[in-house]
Design an enzyme around this catalytic site. Structure first.
Site, PDB file in Angstrom:
ATOM      1  N   HIS A   7     -31.537  -0.199 -17.607  1.00  0.00           N
ATOM      2  CA  HIS A   7     -30.942   0.504 -18.742  1.00  0.00           C
ATOM      3  C   HIS A   7     -31.865   1.636 -19.199  1.00  0.00           C
ATOM      4  O   HIS A   7     -33.062   1.629 -18.897  1.00  0.00           O
ATOM      5  CB  HIS A   7     -30.747  -0.450 -19.933  1.00  0.00           C
ATOM      6  N   CYS A  14     -33.038  -5.893 -26.466  1.00  0.00           N
ATOM      7  CA  CYS A  14     -31.705  -6.397 -26.082  1.00  0.00           C
ATOM      8  C   CYS A  14     -31.362  -7.733 -26.736  1.00  0.00           C
ATOM      9  O   CYS A  14     -30.222  -8.186 -26.644  1.00  0.00           O
ATOM     10  CB  CYS A  14     -31.592  -6.493 -24.575  1.00  0.00           C
TER      11      CYS A  14
HETATM   12  N1  LIG Z   1     -30.245  -4.276 -23.041  1.00  0.00           N
HETATM   13  C1  LIG Z   1     -30.933  -4.942 -22.132  1.00  0.00           C
HETATM   14  O1  LIG Z   1     -32.053  -4.611 -21.821  1.00  0.00           O
HETATM   15  N2  LIG Z   1     -30.324  -5.959 -21.548  1.00  0.00           N
HETATM   16  C2  LIG Z   1     -30.917  -6.769 -20.555  1.00  0.00           C
HETATM   17  C3  LIG Z   1     -29.871  -7.389 -19.706  1.00  0.00           C
HETATM   18  C4  LIG Z   1     -30.445  -8.247 -18.643  1.00  0.00           C
HETATM   19  C5  LIG Z   1     -29.405  -8.988 -17.840  1.00  0.00           C
HETATM   20  N3  LIG Z   1     -30.043  -9.910 -16.954  1.00  0.00           N
HETATM   21  C6  LIG Z   1     -28.541  -8.040 -17.055  1.00  0.00           C
HETATM   22  O2  LIG Z   1     -28.887  -7.728 -15.921  1.00  0.00           O
HETATM   23  O3  LIG Z   1     -27.523  -7.605 -17.558  1.00  0.00           O
END
Ligand SMILES: NC(=O)NCCC[C@H](N)C(=O)O
Length: 286
Positions: free
Chosen positions: A192, A277
């Site tokens: 991201h 997140c």
């Molecule tokens: N906003 C973020 O940094 N989200 C992390 C998401 C990690 C999750 N394992 C994913 O790959 O979607």
């Protein structure tokens, strides 16, 4: 200016956290759900101690990545944009996030309805303004909240990972009635946008240069000495929350006059998460 509550939406980790997605890092075989829960509680306590009212989104134990609530909802002022996550496995996470936003009385808009298609719920009837150009015809609308970095009235959106150009355009339509403007930022080296850069309270963008696609894209950029130092959550004008795995970056921020609260988020880092997140924040004057 309307004074809003200082709130943080959070969502308890799934016992299946270890099955979460990994894209840019190797899968770890040491994810400990109990430790993750303890770390999440400490993270919530740090937000509470900083004056945030915590709002718990109903847990979604069937969704391993649901603790990363930031990806499901983008809050701009009193507007809550229900996202259209780029990973199919994560799309149903928005159901609980939407319900929580409605329960708070926020104005809820559906990103998926902003492309003029029949998907999702009816969009607010707002004209599009300052809409970013581009996007292939028929390109799906996808956007993860982790790609959305707000710096003052600018809303930077990472494109190239989970978020499509059509997703950026849809977000621009969704926030057209606010004083925010949306600007796409191409990304390729991280999951991201906020995996590579975040912003200090004064708007300075911070990142670990080896992981930043284009340092020169940011007019006020501060290089941090550790990858985990790139992720800050603004708690107040003079306070940030960050991982305890970046002590030299924390010292750098302190040398700029900031108070720094450090938390252990190591179990979430194994799933490509970070401090940002784990919550969706609403600030009084955001
Ligand atoms: N906003 C973020 O940094 N989200 C992390 C998401 C990690 C999750 N394992 C994913 O790959 O979607």
């Amino acid at each position: 200016m309307t004074r809003r509550a200082r709130r943080a939406l959070v969502r308890a980790p799934s016992p299946r956290l270890a099955d979460g997605l990994v894209t840019h890092i190797a899968r770890s075989d040491s994810v400990d759900p109990d430790r993750a829960l303890a770390q999440w509680r400490d993270y919530c306590s740090a937000l509470s101690a900083a004056g945030f009212e915590l709002v718990e989104v109903d847990p979604a134990p069937e969704h391993p990545d649901s603790v990363f609530i930031e990806d499901a909802l983008v809050v701009v002022g009193d507007l809550a944009v229900v996202t259209a996550p780029g990973a199919p496995e994560r799309r149903d996470e928005v159901i609980g996030a939407r319900a929580a936003a409605r329960a708070l009385g926020l104005e809820v808009v559906e990103l998926a309805a902003q492309d003029g298609s029949a998907k999702g719920e009816p969009a607010r009837d707002e004209p599009a303004r300052d809409e970013p150009a581009g996007g292939e015809p028929g390109e799906p609308v996808h956007l993860d909240g982790g790609d959305v970095l707000k710096v003052g009235s600018a809303v930077y959106v990472g494109v190239g990972g989970r978020t499509t150009q059509a997703g950026v355009q849809a977000l621009a339509r969704a926030v057209a009635g606010t004083d925010h403007t949306v600007e796409p930022v191409p990304i390729s080296s991280t999951l991201h946008l906020k995996s590579q850069v975040t912003a200090l309270p004064d708007g300075t963008v911070v990142g670990f240069p080896d992981l930043v696609d284009q340092v020169s894209a940011w007019p006020r950029f501060l290089a941090v000495p550790e990858p985990e130092g790139a992720h800050v959550v603004v708690l107040a004008d003079d306070t940030v929350l960050m991982s305890d795995a970046a002590p030299r970056s924390a010292d750098l921020f302190r040398s700029r006059g900031l108070s720094v609260i450090e938390v252990d988020v190591s179990e979430f880092v194994k799933l490509e998460g970070c401090v940002t997140c784990l919550s969706v924040r609403q600030h009084p004057f955001d």
